[in-house]
Design a protein around this motif. Sequence first.
Motif, PDB file in Angstrom:
ATOM      1  N   GLU A 123       0.787  -0.992   0.023  1.00 63.47           N
ATOM      2  CA  GLU A 123      -0.160  -0.019   0.085  1.00 63.47           C
ATOM      3  C   GLU A 123       0.569   0.801   0.451  1.00 63.47           C
ATOM      4  N   GLU A 127       1.006   4.561  -2.851  1.00 60.90           N
ATOM      5  CA  GLU A 127       0.609   5.410  -2.902  1.00 60.90           C
ATOM      6  C   GLU A 127       1.342   6.812  -3.363  1.00 60.90           C
ATOM      7  N   ARG A 174      -8.590   3.270  -4.443  1.00 63.63           N
ATOM      8  CA  ARG A 174      -8.071   1.287  -3.858  1.00 63.63           C
ATOM      9  C   ARG A 174      -9.618   1.149  -4.062  1.00 63.63           C
ATOM     10  N   TYR A 235     -15.984   2.504   4.336  1.00 61.37           N
ATOM     11  CA  TYR A 235     -14.009   2.535   4.858  1.00 61.37           C
ATOM     12  C   TYR A 235     -13.253   3.182   4.017  1.00 61.37           C
ATOM     13  N   ILE A 236     -13.033   1.851   3.049  1.00 63.39           N
ATOM     14  CA  ILE A 236     -12.117   2.319   2.293  1.00 63.39           C
ATOM     15  C   ILE A 236     -12.054   3.719   1.193  1.00 63.39           C
ATOM     16  N   GLN A 237     -13.047   4.473   1.910  1.00 62.98           N
ATOM     17  CA  GLN A 237     -12.913   5.589   0.907  1.00 62.98           C
ATOM     18  C   GLN A 237     -12.216   6.665   1.362  1.00 62.98           C
ATOM     19  N   SER A 238     -11.838   6.386   3.449  1.00 59.80           N
ATOM     20  CA  SER A 238     -11.141   7.314   3.784  1.00 59.80           C
ATOM     21  C   SER A 238      -9.852   7.060   4.585  1.00 59.80           C
ATOM     22  N   ASN A 239     -10.346   5.357   3.819  1.00 60.30           N
ATOM     23  CA  ASN A 239      -9.176   4.494   5.136  1.00 60.30           C
ATOM     24  C   ASN A 239      -8.387   3.759   4.416  1.00 60.30           C
ATOM     25  N   ARG A 240      -6.798   3.572   5.050  1.00 58.45           N
ATOM     26  CA  ARG A 240      -5.681   2.268   4.169  1.00 58.45           C
ATOM     27  C   ARG A 240      -6.461   1.269   4.878  1.00 58.45           C
ATOM     28  N   THR A 242      -4.330  -0.772   6.054  1.00 59.00           N
ATOM     29  CA  THR A 242      -3.064  -0.994   7.810  1.00 59.00           C
ATOM     30  C   THR A 242      -3.821  -1.911   8.715  1.00 59.00           C
ATOM     31  N   ALA A 243      -5.624  -0.717   9.056  1.00 57.04           N
ATOM     32  CA  ALA A 243      -6.238  -1.805  10.301  1.00 57.04           C
ATOM     33  C   ALA A 243      -5.507  -3.726   9.638  1.00 57.04           C
TER      34      ALA A 243
END
Length: 265
Positions: A123, A127, A174, A235-240, A242-243
């Motif tokens: 990821e 980026e 994403r 969720y993936i609209q504004s988050n990686r 990574t979690a």
Amino acid sequence: MSYLNDVILGIIEGVTEFLPISSTGHLLLAQHWIGQRSDTYNIVIQAGAILAVTLIYWKRITDLLLGWNDPENRDYLIKLTVAFLITAVLGLVVKKLGFELPETIQPVAWALVIGGIWMIVAERAAERLPDSAKITMTVAVAVGIAQIVAGVFPGTSRSGTTIFVAMLLGTSNRAAATEFAFLVGIPTMYAASAYEILKTLTSDTGVSEDWTALGIAFVVSTITAFVSVKWLLTYIQSNRFTAFAIYRIVFGGLLLALLGMGVLA
């Protein structure tokens, strides 16, 4: 109690099939305690999750099919078809070679850890690329191959592998990479389910299959996958991712530690 176990397996499948944490890996681990299920069972309940995605993407699918005259839609459909055909052909080769899923926890645990580390690295690399939602033929071919790689190594995650392969090879957006990976999964899992059901019905194993249990797990998987995917797409609209990578590393590491201490076998 037996059918309660099927509800549990349906929930696990529905929640994990499209989150990049490996549904097959989680099912193998759950069945280590609940009891082993047949290949037909495992694949058909995955089809329940695919049904949920079909419902979620129904408008997108119909727009693509009915808009064949649109060059952009036609190009997208051709690339979906290429990815599916590559998966189908390689899948048959793997079947002919007699590949069997592992029945031990250790390889799944290692795949969870290694896959989590790879997700973080991938990821960050993606980026650095310019934002692009374009699906190239290279991406389509790679996604088709990635689906088989994920199937051969439980714990890697089909969704995670295909999404990150697409992102690394140019579809750095994403949402676009996720959509293509999910849409390719629809015909792939339906075909796999149909193949397994036909094989079961034309052999002696069909008699011993508990179709009621399978049906319960299928329905539960469909419902939970619908909720899970709806949440993920937001969720993936504004988050990686990574979690999810951290979860994989922690969970896989815990399993390896328990194996090392002899708590698990």
